[in-house]
Enzyme design. Structure first.
Site, PDB file in Angstrom:
ATOM      1  N   ARG A  90       0.871  -1.182   0.000  1.00  0.00           N
ATOM      2  CA  ARG A  90       0.000   0.000   0.000  1.00  0.00           C
ATOM      3  C   ARG A  90       0.904   1.226   0.000  1.00  0.00           C
ATOM      4  O   ARG A  90       1.731   1.395   0.896  1.00  0.00           O
ATOM      5  CB  ARG A  90      -0.844  -0.056   1.265  1.00  0.00           C
ATOM      6  CG  ARG A  90      -1.856   1.015   1.396  1.00  0.00           C
ATOM      7  CD  ARG A  90      -2.573   0.874   2.725  1.00  0.00           C
ATOM      8  NE  ARG A  90      -3.497  -0.246   2.756  1.00  0.00           N
ATOM      9  CZ  ARG A  90      -3.962  -0.792   3.879  1.00  0.00           C
ATOM     10  NH1 ARG A  90      -3.573  -0.335   5.051  1.00  0.00           N
ATOM     11  NH2 ARG A  90      -4.812  -1.798   3.844  1.00  0.00           N
TER      12      ARG A  90
ATOM     13  N   LYS B 173      -3.341   1.328  15.005  1.00  0.00           N
ATOM     14  CA  LYS B 173      -3.346   2.191  13.822  1.00  0.00           C
ATOM     15  C   LYS B 173      -3.998   3.543  14.129  1.00  0.00           C
ATOM     16  O   LYS B 173      -4.850   3.642  15.035  1.00  0.00           O
ATOM     17  CB  LYS B 173      -4.086   1.510  12.686  1.00  0.00           C
ATOM     18  CG  LYS B 173      -5.510   1.116  13.042  1.00  0.00           C
ATOM     19  CD  LYS B 173      -6.325   0.632  11.862  1.00  0.00           C
ATOM     20  CE  LYS B 173      -5.822  -0.618  11.213  1.00  0.00           C
ATOM     21  NZ  LYS B 173      -6.787  -1.194  10.243  1.00  0.00           N
TER      22      LYS B 173
ATOM     23  N   LYS C 272      -5.535   7.208  12.094  1.00  0.00           N
ATOM     24  CA  LYS C 272      -5.917   7.744  10.775  1.00  0.00           C
ATOM     25  C   LYS C 272      -6.262   9.231  10.846  1.00  0.00           C
ATOM     26  O   LYS C 272      -6.990   9.647  11.741  1.00  0.00           O
ATOM     27  CB  LYS C 272      -7.108   6.962  10.241  1.00  0.00           C
ATOM     28  CG  LYS C 272      -6.770   5.503  10.016  1.00  0.00           C
ATOM     29  CD  LYS C 272      -7.933   4.708   9.472  1.00  0.00           C
ATOM     30  CE  LYS C 272      -7.473   3.313   9.087  1.00  0.00           C
ATOM     31  NZ  LYS C 272      -8.584   2.484   8.584  1.00  0.00           N
TER      32      LYS C 272
ATOM     33  N   CYS D 217     -15.218  -3.353   0.028  1.00  0.00           N
ATOM     34  CA  CYS D 217     -13.803  -3.576   0.338  1.00  0.00           C
ATOM     35  C   CYS D 217     -13.267  -4.715  -0.521  1.00  0.00           C
ATOM     36  O   CYS D 217     -14.021  -5.368  -1.232  1.00  0.00           O
ATOM     37  CB  CYS D 217     -13.652  -3.913   1.813  1.00  0.00           C
ATOM     38  SG  CYS D 217     -14.268  -5.559   2.206  1.00  0.00           S
TER      39      CYS D 217
ATOM     40  N   CYS E 211      -7.719 -10.911   1.034  1.00  0.00           N
ATOM     41  CA  CYS E 211      -7.773 -10.487   2.430  1.00  0.00           C
ATOM     42  C   CYS E 211      -7.906 -11.693   3.356  1.00  0.00           C
ATOM     43  O   CYS E 211      -8.886 -12.441   3.275  1.00  0.00           O
ATOM     44  CB  CYS E 211      -8.942  -9.531   2.662  1.00  0.00           C
ATOM     45  SG  CYS E 211      -9.022  -9.064   4.396  1.00  0.00           S
TER      46      CYS E 211
ATOM     47  N   CYS F 246     -13.617  -1.978   6.200  1.00  0.00           N
ATOM     48  CA  CYS F 246     -12.759  -1.250   5.260  1.00  0.00           C
ATOM     49  C   CYS F 246     -13.543  -0.555   4.149  1.00  0.00           C
ATOM     50  O   CYS F 246     -13.092   0.443   3.606  1.00  0.00           O
ATOM     51  CB  CYS F 246     -11.731  -2.201   4.659  1.00  0.00           C
ATOM     52  SG  CYS F 246     -10.766  -3.061   5.908  1.00  0.00           S
TER      53      CYS F 246
HETATM   54 FE1  SRM Z   1      -8.767  -2.058   6.179  1.00  0.00          FE
HETATM   55  C1  SRM Z   1      -7.298  -4.615   7.824  1.00  0.00           C
HETATM   56  C2  SRM Z   1      -8.017  -3.438   3.236  1.00  0.00           C
HETATM   57  C3  SRM Z   1      -9.616   0.833   4.686  1.00  0.00           C
HETATM   58  C4  SRM Z   1     -10.395  -1.054   9.050  1.00  0.00           C
HETATM   59  N1  SRM Z   1      -7.770  -3.724   5.636  1.00  0.00           N
HETATM   60  C5  SRM Z   1      -7.205  -4.635   6.461  1.00  0.00           C
HETATM   61  C6  SRM Z   1      -6.389  -5.667   5.667  1.00  0.00           C
HETATM   62  C7  SRM Z   1      -4.977  -5.157   5.572  1.00  0.00           C
HETATM   63  C8  SRM Z   1      -6.432  -7.111   6.191  1.00  0.00           C
HETATM   64  C9  SRM Z   1      -5.346  -7.527   7.163  1.00  0.00           C
HETATM   65  O1  SRM Z   1      -5.169  -6.901   8.224  1.00  0.00           O
HETATM   66  O2  SRM Z   1      -4.657  -8.497   6.853  1.00  0.00           O
HETATM   67  C10 SRM Z   1      -7.134  -5.575   4.309  1.00  0.00           C
HETATM   68  C11 SRM Z   1      -6.318  -5.971   3.091  1.00  0.00           C
HETATM   69  C12 SRM Z   1      -7.219  -6.469   1.982  1.00  0.00           C
HETATM   70  C13 SRM Z   1      -6.506  -6.614   0.694  1.00  0.00           C
HETATM   71  O3  SRM Z   1      -6.295  -7.777   0.274  1.00  0.00           O
HETATM   72  O4  SRM Z   1      -6.165  -5.617   0.074  1.00  0.00           O
HETATM   73  C14 SRM Z   1      -7.665  -4.157   4.368  1.00  0.00           C
HETATM   74  N2  SRM Z   1      -8.677  -1.385   4.330  1.00  0.00           N
HETATM   75  C15 SRM Z   1      -8.427  -2.135   3.223  1.00  0.00           C
HETATM   76  C16 SRM Z   1      -8.686  -1.353   1.945  1.00  0.00           C
HETATM   77  C17 SRM Z   1      -7.727  -1.718   0.806  1.00  0.00           C
HETATM   78  C18 SRM Z   1     -10.142  -1.566   1.530  1.00  0.00           C
HETATM   79  C19 SRM Z   1     -10.521  -1.109   0.146  1.00  0.00           C
HETATM   80  O5  SRM Z   1     -11.276  -1.874  -0.454  1.00  0.00           O
HETATM   81  O6  SRM Z   1     -10.134  -0.054  -0.309  1.00  0.00           O
HETATM   82  C20 SRM Z   1      -8.550   0.077   2.499  1.00  0.00           C
HETATM   83  C21 SRM Z   1      -7.122   0.544   2.454  1.00  0.00           C
HETATM   84  C22 SRM Z   1      -6.990   1.897   3.041  1.00  0.00           C
HETATM   85  C23 SRM Z   1      -5.647   2.533   2.854  1.00  0.00           C
HETATM   86  O7  SRM Z   1      -5.315   2.835   1.704  1.00  0.00           O
HETATM   87  O8  SRM Z   1      -4.977   2.755   3.861  1.00  0.00           O
HETATM   88  C24 SRM Z   1      -8.973  -0.131   3.954  1.00  0.00           C
HETATM   89  N3  SRM Z   1      -9.743  -0.357   6.799  1.00  0.00           N
HETATM   90  C25 SRM Z   1     -10.114   0.653   5.960  1.00  0.00           C
HETATM   91  C26 SRM Z   1     -11.126   1.450   6.588  1.00  0.00           C
HETATM   92  C27 SRM Z   1     -11.855   2.637   5.947  1.00  0.00           C
HETATM   93  C28 SRM Z   1     -11.173   3.947   6.181  1.00  0.00           C
HETATM   94  O9  SRM Z   1     -10.161   4.023   6.873  1.00  0.00           O
HETATM   95  O10 SRM Z   1     -11.700   4.920   5.657  1.00  0.00           O
HETATM   96  C29 SRM Z   1     -11.366   0.896   7.846  1.00  0.00           C
HETATM   97  C30 SRM Z   1     -12.440   1.356   8.868  1.00  0.00           C
HETATM   98  C31 SRM Z   1     -12.114   2.598   9.571  1.00  0.00           C
HETATM   99  C32 SRM Z   1     -11.417   2.327  10.882  1.00  0.00           C
HETATM  100  O11 SRM Z   1     -10.208   2.150  10.863  1.00  0.00           O
HETATM  101  O12 SRM Z   1     -12.119   2.227  11.894  1.00  0.00           O
HETATM  102  C33 SRM Z   1     -10.477  -0.230   7.965  1.00  0.00           C
HETATM  103  N4  SRM Z   1      -8.791  -2.701   8.130  1.00  0.00           N
HETATM  104  C34 SRM Z   1      -9.557  -2.185   9.134  1.00  0.00           C
HETATM  105  C35 SRM Z   1      -9.376  -2.988  10.324  1.00  0.00           C
HETATM  106  C36 SRM Z   1     -10.043  -2.776  11.693  1.00  0.00           C
HETATM  107  C37 SRM Z   1      -9.280  -1.820  12.554  1.00  0.00           C
HETATM  108  C38 SRM Z   1      -9.808  -1.729  13.956  1.00  0.00           C
HETATM  109  O13 SRM Z   1      -9.995  -0.613  14.435  1.00  0.00           O
HETATM  110  O14 SRM Z   1     -10.018  -2.779  14.587  1.00  0.00           O
HETATM  111  C39 SRM Z   1      -8.480  -4.033   9.963  1.00  0.00           C
HETATM  112  C40 SRM Z   1      -7.975  -5.165  10.860  1.00  0.00           C
HETATM  113  C41 SRM Z   1      -6.995  -4.724  11.888  1.00  0.00           C
HETATM  114  O15 SRM Z   1      -6.434  -3.641  11.842  1.00  0.00           O
HETATM  115  O16 SRM Z   1      -6.767  -5.531  12.785  1.00  0.00           O
HETATM  116  C42 SRM Z   1      -8.152  -3.817   8.581  1.00  0.00           C
HETATM  117 FE1  SF4 Z   2     -12.944  -6.337   3.908  1.00  0.00          FE
HETATM  118 FE2  SF4 Z   2     -11.241  -5.180   5.493  1.00  0.00          FE
HETATM  119 FE3  SF4 Z   2     -12.634  -7.228   6.403  1.00  0.00          FE
HETATM  120 FE4  SF4 Z   2     -10.739  -7.620   4.648  1.00  0.00          FE
HETATM  121  S1  SF4 Z   2     -10.448  -6.802   6.726  1.00  0.00           S
HETATM  122  S2  SF4 Z   2     -12.826  -8.434   4.542  1.00  0.00           S
HETATM  123  S3  SF4 Z   2     -10.828  -5.803   3.370  1.00  0.00           S
HETATM  124  S4  SF4 Z   2     -13.489  -5.294   5.813  1.00  0.00           S
END
Ligand code: SRM
Ligand code: SF4
Length: 579
Positions: free
Chosen positions: A87, A222, A224, A442, A448, A491
């Site tokens: 990323r 994390k 943001k 997402c 993922c 996400c």
């Molecule tokens: Fe996310 C984890 C993809 C925006 C909350 N997110 C992941 C992972 C890396 C899975 C992992 O941990 O192994 C996913 C990878 C999937 C893949 O194969 O690409 C993933 N997140 C994404 C993306 C690519 C979704 C998309 O379709 O665009 C977004 C990338 C953003 C970026 O460029 O940085 C993405 N993730 C978000 C958002 C939305 C936002 O920020 O606007 C959220 C919700 C907002 C928030 O943070 O509350 C989000 N992602 C998470 C979480 C839960 C965090 C938490 O507070 O518990 C995880 C899991 C974790 O961190 O443990 C996660």
């Molecule tokens: Fe979708 Fe984020 Fe859950 Fe993966 S971690 S399934 S990208 S919501």
């Protein structure tokens, strides 16, 4: 007041108990170096071992494998086909055509999916990069002025900025702030440069403070940050820990209202986790932005929960210590007092597609990219189209926080040829419905590891069906903000959708209803664990009522609340109950 970022041990505000293992690994990582360098040489496995599996995240990568072929490889007694997803860091989402040419080529030559994936946070991801090509990937990015520092892990992530193509001066200044904040909050360790760019290590002494803001153990979780320009809440403030809401007078930026403590993730069945909207701390003039950013980050650094990662984000810290206590500490550390919030209004989210002319006379073309996936599909050669545009475009590209892309800064004489290329390659097609443009998912399967249900691959077909339903109910040109996420991490920001589908298991979703157009409230659980047939029949019944009973101009999310179909959830997040 003077600023003071030194740690204040206030025992009452620190969560006691055995620290999460991530704390150990950060402490032992030698400022994010770990043994990644040695691991890279180990070709016995395609993956990263022990702590390095986590540490590479702070360098912008996640180890993954293709879940579609996981079982088959297991049967053949092969290890999963390990690879990394990268990323990039792209504050404000701006990328130059020359940079695009480089990432396009890398995606072709070295990724197993061959795509560039635009994300919900204004950047791009490569999926499927094998270990022998990882260093080359970072060097390629570096050669065109890009990097992937701190786009994942317990640090401040890519800083977002509203993609406002019209008010060019205001956008430029807001974008510059997003870049400055990103730089200010970046890890200062040279680990990235040493590991990926072969920079020599400069030895430091114990007295040197390597990470004045993030600290030697980095953040509890994390973090943001956004800069947003009302009235468009396109970056969804309530998904973010820290937001700078641009306040302008006569088109000039004068300062920011600061909103702290948003976040969307939760865990099914764990009521200590919940989505939460950010609190408005008040107004600051713009010269205080960096100090306030550092003060919020360091307060969260020192008070955030390092025992339980599920409750470690800023939103939980604020609920635990209280908004007033957190805010007072930020004021003390930044040496700034928040004044009363200036008035502003968010009226909408999402992107407006097609051409607009900026006040600087330049033209900007917003392209709808379904699921943000830039790839050559049958009949739609999106990736080739973008490549051809990048070859001739003299302005820049802006990735939006809704997985779309703006060809920005086009002169009048280049408009025709750019539009022609976009049409030829399916980057513009007139038949895309408003509903499709209002829908987002997402990534989920196959990359993922946390996905419980399909999202990106499911969305296009789901939207086909929703379009048919809306047309039947006399709503052909209307739309509902519809978002699907493959698990409750959120996400795809389903927890700020008018209809949010949150993956529960294969083919099963929890259905949430009732956010608004401006994204100011979290939706409420309506149906649990429903399959597609049930989802569609609910959307049919609900949209039929919306069509028949709505007030003039009433949006779907407002209607479901007024009609009593779900209760409104605005501020009381500790009362947010979910299964
Ligand atoms: Fe996310 C984890 C993809 C925006 C909350 N997110 C992941 C992972 C890396 C899975 C992992 O941990 O192994 C996913 C990878 C999937 C893949 O194969 O690409 C993933 N997140 C994404 C993306 C690519 C979704 C998309 O379709 O665009 C977004 C990338 C953003 C970026 O460029 O940085 C993405 N993730 C978000 C958002 C939305 C936002 O920020 O606007 C959220 C919700 C907002 C928030 O943070 O509350 C989000 N992602 C998470 C979480 C839960 C965090 C938490 O507070 O518990 C995880 C899991 C974790 O961190 O443990 C996660
Ligand atoms: Fe979708 Fe984020 Fe859950 Fe993966 S971690 S399934 S990208 S919501």
């Amino acid at each position: 007041m003077s600023n003071d970022f030194t740690k204040v041990e206030n025992p009452v505000l620190i969560v006691e108990g055995k620290q999460a293992d991530n704390e150990r690994l950060k402490a032992e990582s030698d400022y994010l170096r770990g043994t990644i360098k040695d691991d890279l040489q180990d070709r016995m496995t395609g993956g990263f071992t022990s702590d390095n599996f986590q540490l590479i995240r702070t360098h912008g990568m996640y180890q993954q494998d293709d879940r579609d072929i996981r079982a088959e490889r297991q049967k053949q007694k092969l290890e999963p086909l390990h690879n990394v997803m990268l990323r990039a860091r792209l504050p404000g989402g701006i990328i130059k055509p020359t940079q695009w040419l480089a990432i396009d080529k890398f995606a072709d030559d070295y990724t197993s999916y061959g795509s560039i994936r635009l994300t919900t946070r204004q950047t791009f991801q490569f999926h499927g990069v094998l270990k022998p090509n990882i260093k080359l990937m970072h060097q390629t990015l570096h050669s065109v002025g890009l990097d992937s520092i701190a786009t994942a892990g317990d640090v401040n992530r890519n800083v977002l900025c509203t993609s406002n193509p019209v008010e060019s001066a205001l956008h430029q200044e807001a974008y510059e702030w997003a870049t400055k904040i990103s730089e200010h909050l970046l890890p200062k360790t040279r680990a990235y440069a040493e590991i990926w760019l072969d920079e020599e290590r400069v030895e430091t002494t114990e007295e040197d403070v390597i990470e004045p803001i993030l600290g030697s153990n980095y953040l509890p979780r994390k973090f943001k940050t956004t800069v947003v320009i009302p009235p468009n809440n396109d970056i969804d403030v309530h998904a973010n820990d820290l937001n700078f809401v641009a306040i302008s007078e006569g088109g000039e930026l004068i300062g920011f209202n600061v909103l702290v403590g948003g976040g969307l993730a939760m865990t099914h069945g764990d009521k200590s986790t919940y989505p939460r909207c950010a609190d408005d701390f008040g107004f600051i003039t713009k010269e205080h932005a960096l100090d306030v950013a550092a003060a919020v980050v360091t307060t969260q650094r020192d008070w955030g929960n390092r025992v339980n990662r599920k409750n470690a984000k800023t939103k939980y810290t604020i609920d635990r210590v209280g908004v007033d206590t957190f805010k007072a500490e930020v004021e003390r550390r930044a040496g700034v007092e928040f004044s009363e919030s200036r008035s502003y209004e968010f009226t909408h989210r999402g992107d407006s597609f097609g051409w607009v002319e900026g006040i600087d006379g330049k033209n900007h073309l917003t392209l709808f990219i379904e699921n943000g996936r830039i790839l050559d599909f049958d009949g739609k050669s999106l990736k080739t189209g973008m490549l051809e545009i990048a070859k001739i475009h003299k302005g820049d590209f802006r990735l939006t926080a809704n997985q779309n892309l703006i060809v920005a800064g086009v002169s009048a004489e280049d408009k025709t040829v750019i539009e022609q290329l976009a049409r030829e390659h399916g980057l513009i097609s007139d038949g895309v419905s408003n509903q499709r443009k209002s829908s987002m998912a997402c990534v989920a399967f196959p990359t993922c590891p946390l996905a419980m249900a399909e999202a990106e691959r499911y969305l296009p077909g789901l939207v086909d069906n929703v379009e048919t339903i809306l047309e039947k109910n006399g709503l052909k040109d209307d739309s509902i903000i519809l978002r699907v996420t493959g698990c409750p991490n959120g996400c795809g920001r389903a927890m700020l959708a008018e209809i949010g589908l949150v993956g529960k298991g294969p083919g099963k979703y929890n259905m949430y209803l009732g956010s608004d157009l401006a994204g100011s409230r979290v939706p409420k659980l309506y149906k649990e664990n429903v399959d597609e047939a049930a989802v569609l029949s609910e959307i049919d019944a609900l949209s039929a009522r919306w069509s028949a009973e709505r007030n003039d101009g009433e949006a779907f999310g407002d209607f479901v609340i007024r009609a009593g179909i779900v209760e409104q959830v605005i501020v009381s997040f500790r009362d947010f109950h979910h299964a």
